[in-house]
Every structure is written in structure tokens, then in C-alpha cells.
Write an enzyme that holds these catalytic residues in place. Structure first.
Site, PDB file in Angstrom:
ATOM      1  N   LYS A 118       0.819  -1.220   0.000  1.00  0.00           N
ATOM      2  CA  LYS A 118       0.000   0.000   0.000  1.00  0.00           C
ATOM      3  C   LYS A 118       0.852   1.269   0.000  1.00  0.00           C
ATOM      4  CE  LYS A 118      -2.373  -0.765   3.777  1.00  0.00           C
ATOM      5  NZ  LYS A 118      -1.819  -2.058   4.183  1.00  0.00           N
ATOM      6  N   ARG A 126      -9.440   1.235   8.624  1.00  0.00           N
ATOM      7  CA  ARG A 126      -9.004  -0.145   8.856  1.00  0.00           C
ATOM      8  C   ARG A 126     -10.051  -0.926   9.642  1.00  0.00           C
ATOM      9  NH1 ARG A 126      -3.136   0.732   8.552  1.00  0.00           N
ATOM     10  NH2 ARG A 126      -1.906  -1.095   9.016  1.00  0.00           N
ATOM     11  N   ARG A 172      11.714  -6.658   5.331  1.00  0.00           N
ATOM     12  CA  ARG A 172      11.570  -5.244   4.967  1.00  0.00           C
ATOM     13  C   ARG A 172      12.444  -4.339   5.840  1.00  0.00           C
ATOM     14  NH1 ARG A 172       5.589  -2.701   4.433  1.00  0.00           N
ATOM     15  NH2 ARG A 172       5.553  -2.526   6.687  1.00  0.00           N
ATOM     16  N   ARG A 218      11.447  -2.086  11.249  1.00  0.00           N
ATOM     17  CA  ARG A 218      10.379  -1.624  12.126  1.00  0.00           C
ATOM     18  C   ARG A 218      10.090  -2.682  13.174  1.00  0.00           C
ATOM     19  NH1 ARG A 218       5.566   0.284   8.160  1.00  0.00           N
ATOM     20  NH2 ARG A 218       4.412  -0.772   9.810  1.00  0.00           N
ATOM     21  N   ARG A 225      -0.247  -9.000  13.091  1.00  0.00           N
ATOM     22  CA  ARG A 225      -0.847  -7.942  12.264  1.00  0.00           C
ATOM     23  C   ARG A 225      -1.726  -8.539  11.162  1.00  0.00           C
ATOM     24  NH1 ARG A 225       4.162  -4.989  10.205  1.00  0.00           N
ATOM     25  NH2 ARG A 225       2.727  -3.665   9.064  1.00  0.00           N
TER      26      ARG A 225
HETATM   27  P1  AMP Z   1       1.042   0.744   8.663  1.00  0.00           P
HETATM   28  O1  AMP Z   1       2.239   1.588   8.441  1.00  0.00           O
HETATM   29  O2  AMP Z   1      -0.142   1.181   7.833  1.00  0.00           O
HETATM   30  O3  AMP Z   1       1.320  -0.729   8.556  1.00  0.00           O
HETATM   31  O4  AMP Z   1       0.577   1.009  10.185  1.00  0.00           O
HETATM   32  C1  AMP Z   1       1.439   0.694  11.257  1.00  0.00           C
HETATM   33  C2  AMP Z   1       0.631   0.580  12.550  1.00  0.00           C
HETATM   34  O5  AMP Z   1       0.001   1.831  12.849  1.00  0.00           O
HETATM   35  C3  AMP Z   1      -0.506  -0.432  12.537  1.00  0.00           C
HETATM   36  O6  AMP Z   1      -0.080  -1.756  12.777  1.00  0.00           O
HETATM   37  C4  AMP Z   1      -1.376   0.108  13.653  1.00  0.00           C
HETATM   38  O7  AMP Z   1      -0.814  -0.187  14.933  1.00  0.00           O
HETATM   39  C5  AMP Z   1      -1.268   1.607  13.457  1.00  0.00           C
HETATM   40  N1  AMP Z   1      -2.312   2.077  12.512  1.00  0.00           N
HETATM   41  C6  AMP Z   1      -2.141   2.592  11.261  1.00  0.00           C
HETATM   42  N2  AMP Z   1      -3.307   2.915  10.700  1.00  0.00           N
HETATM   43  C7  AMP Z   1      -4.258   2.581  11.598  1.00  0.00           C
HETATM   44  C8  AMP Z   1      -5.674   2.652  11.600  1.00  0.00           C
HETATM   45  N3  AMP Z   1      -6.352   3.116  10.533  1.00  0.00           N
HETATM   46  N4  AMP Z   1      -6.333   2.233  12.716  1.00  0.00           N
HETATM   47  C9  AMP Z   1      -5.673   1.772  13.786  1.00  0.00           C
HETATM   48  N5  AMP Z   1      -4.349   1.657  13.850  1.00  0.00           N
HETATM   49  C10 AMP Z   1      -3.633   2.056  12.777  1.00  0.00           C
END
Ligand code: AMP
Length: 220
Positions: free
Chosen positions: A15, A90, A129, A162, A173
Site C-alpha cells: 500500500k 481499517r 523489509r 520496524r 498484524r
Molecule cells: P502501517 O504503516 O499502515 O502498517 O501502520 C502501522 C501501525 O500503525 C498499525 O499496525 C497500527 O498499529 C497503526 N495504525 C495505522 N493505521 C491505523 C488505523 N487506521 N487504525 C488503527 N491503527 C492504525
């Protein structure tokens, strides 16, 4: 009517990479909820401290906190002609909140693009990654290695893994995605805006497929 595009996909579907590639072509700001949380975490803001605990465990940050952060971001002037949302919504509650915040500014989600990737591929992708400390550029030790190990090709900053890309957290996740985010596919399908692309193709091909899907719908 202002068009907002939502990118949906499991962690590791690409994404972030795709959002970066298509946002400039579509002249839309790229809003990544994960990046917003990570910036807050780096700056140790109150929001960052709160979110950090959830993020590092691979859990979702509570809806009310996430929704408030996105509401504030979307109210900025650069979103007046729409935006590309990466990682938000999400959960169904976030999708409902998004619909109501957009209706108050005469906007709506015109495309929800689902990047489909089977679960077996995701773990391999995420566990290898590496992310650049300065700007979040992403590399992969097998699929897209940096020219100099440990250094970002684009800005020379250090690459790190990360906390939530470590193996156990990755599985968590994906599990949370299947439980909480997958229902959004049906949600947007019912509203007639869902488009699916095959996320196992090359990065360039997925970009082309996404652009074609979004433009075919007359949304850009
Ligand atoms: P990402 O970079 O999109 O994989 O997001 C990393 C982390 O941020 C996720 O695993 C969640 O802990 C938090 N996060 C990101 N977007 C959301 C969302 N829309 N709702 C809740 N937690 C989020």
C-alpha cells in the site's frame, strides 16, 4: 464533489509503495495513518506515546484516537480537492466515521482499491523489509535490496527494521487485518466503489493496474 481514494490491503500488500507512486500521478496528497503515527512516535508527542504501545505490539490504535487524527489531517487545505488514504480506514467504524466526515465537506470515497496478496506471500515480504529512518523509504533484503547494505539509496540515511515488522508481530498484524479490516472489502463492495488488483504482480504493473482501475471509474 471531492473524490477520496482509499487503499485497502493486508500488511505487506504494498500500500505505501503504491500510494507514493500513484498519488503524484493523480495529483492527490498521500495520507498514511501509519506514517502519521510514526512521526508522532518519533517526536514523542502525547499521541505518539499513546499509539506507540499498540503499534509495537502490532495492534490497531483505538478508533477514536485514529479517527480524530485523520479528521484533523483531512481538514487541511491540501485535501480540498481530495486525497489518497493509505491505511485508513481499517475498521468498519473508521469507514463510517470517514463517510460522515467527508459528507460534511461535500466529499466521498469514489474508489476503494483492494490490493490482494495471499497470506503466505505477506510474511516473507514483511519479515525482510527495511525502512529508512529519515523519510520512510522502503527496501527489501531479497526483492528490492539497497545498493549499500543498511543505507537508503535515496537519502543515505540508516535503514532499520520496524519493531512491528519482526516475525511474531507480523503474524499478529495479519491476523488482526483478517479479523478487523477484511470486512471493509464487503463494505465498499456494497457501496459500488470496490476495485480489486492483483498485488502479486511487479510493483510497476500493480501501479499501472491501480491507475487504470481508478481512472476507469472516472475518479481522477
Ligand atoms: P502501517 O504503516 O499502515 O502498517 O501502520 C502501522 C501501525 O500503525 C498499525 O499496525 C497500527 O498499529 C497503526 N495504525 C495505522 N493505521 C491505523 C488505523 N487506521 N487504525 C488503527 N491503527 C492504525
Amino acid at each position: 464533489m471531492t473524490s477520496f481514494i482509499v487503499l485497502i490491503g493486508p500488511p505487506g500488500a504494498g500500500k505505501g509503495t503504491q500510494a507514493e507512486a500513484i498519488s503524484s500521478k493523480l495529483h492527490l496528497p498521500h495520507i498514511s495513518s501509519g506514517d502519521l503515527f510514526r512521526e508522532n512516535l518519533k517526536d514523542q508527542t502525547e499521541l505518539g506515546k499513546l499509539a506507540g504501545g499498540y503499534i509495537n505490539k502490532g495492534e490497531l490504535v483505538p478508533d477514536d484516537v485514529t479517527i480524530a487524527m485523520i479528521r484533523e489531517r483531512i481538514s487541511k487545505p491540501d485535501c480540498q480537492s481530495g486525497a489518497l488514504l493509505d491505511g485508513f480506514p481499517r475498521t468498519p467504524a473508521q469507514a463510517e466515521a470517514l463517510a460522515s466526515m467527508l459528507s460534511s465537506i461535500n466529499g466521498q470515497v469514489t474508489s476503494a482499491t483492494y490490493i490482494a496478496v495471499p497470506e503466505s506471500v505477506l510474511v516473507d515480504r514483511l519479515a525482510g523489509r527495511w525502512t529508512c529512518r529519515k523519510s520512510g523509504h522502503v527496501f527489501h533484503e531479497n526483492f528490492c535490496p539497497p545498493q549499500v547494505p543498511g543505507k537508503c539509496d535515496l537519502d543515505g540515511s540508516e535503514l532499520y527494521q520496524r519493531e512491528d515488522d519482526k516475525s511474531e508481530t507480523v503474524k499478529r498484524r495479519i491476523h488482526i487485518y483478517l479479523e478487523q479490516t477484511q470486512p471493509l472489502i464487503e463494505y465498499y463492495h456494497q457501496r459500488g466503489v470496490l476495485v480489486e488488483v492483483d498485488g502479486t504482480k511487479s510493483i510497476e504493473q500493480v501501479t499501472l493496474d491501480l491507475l487504470a482501475a481508478v481512472q476507469k471509474d472516472g475518479n481522477a
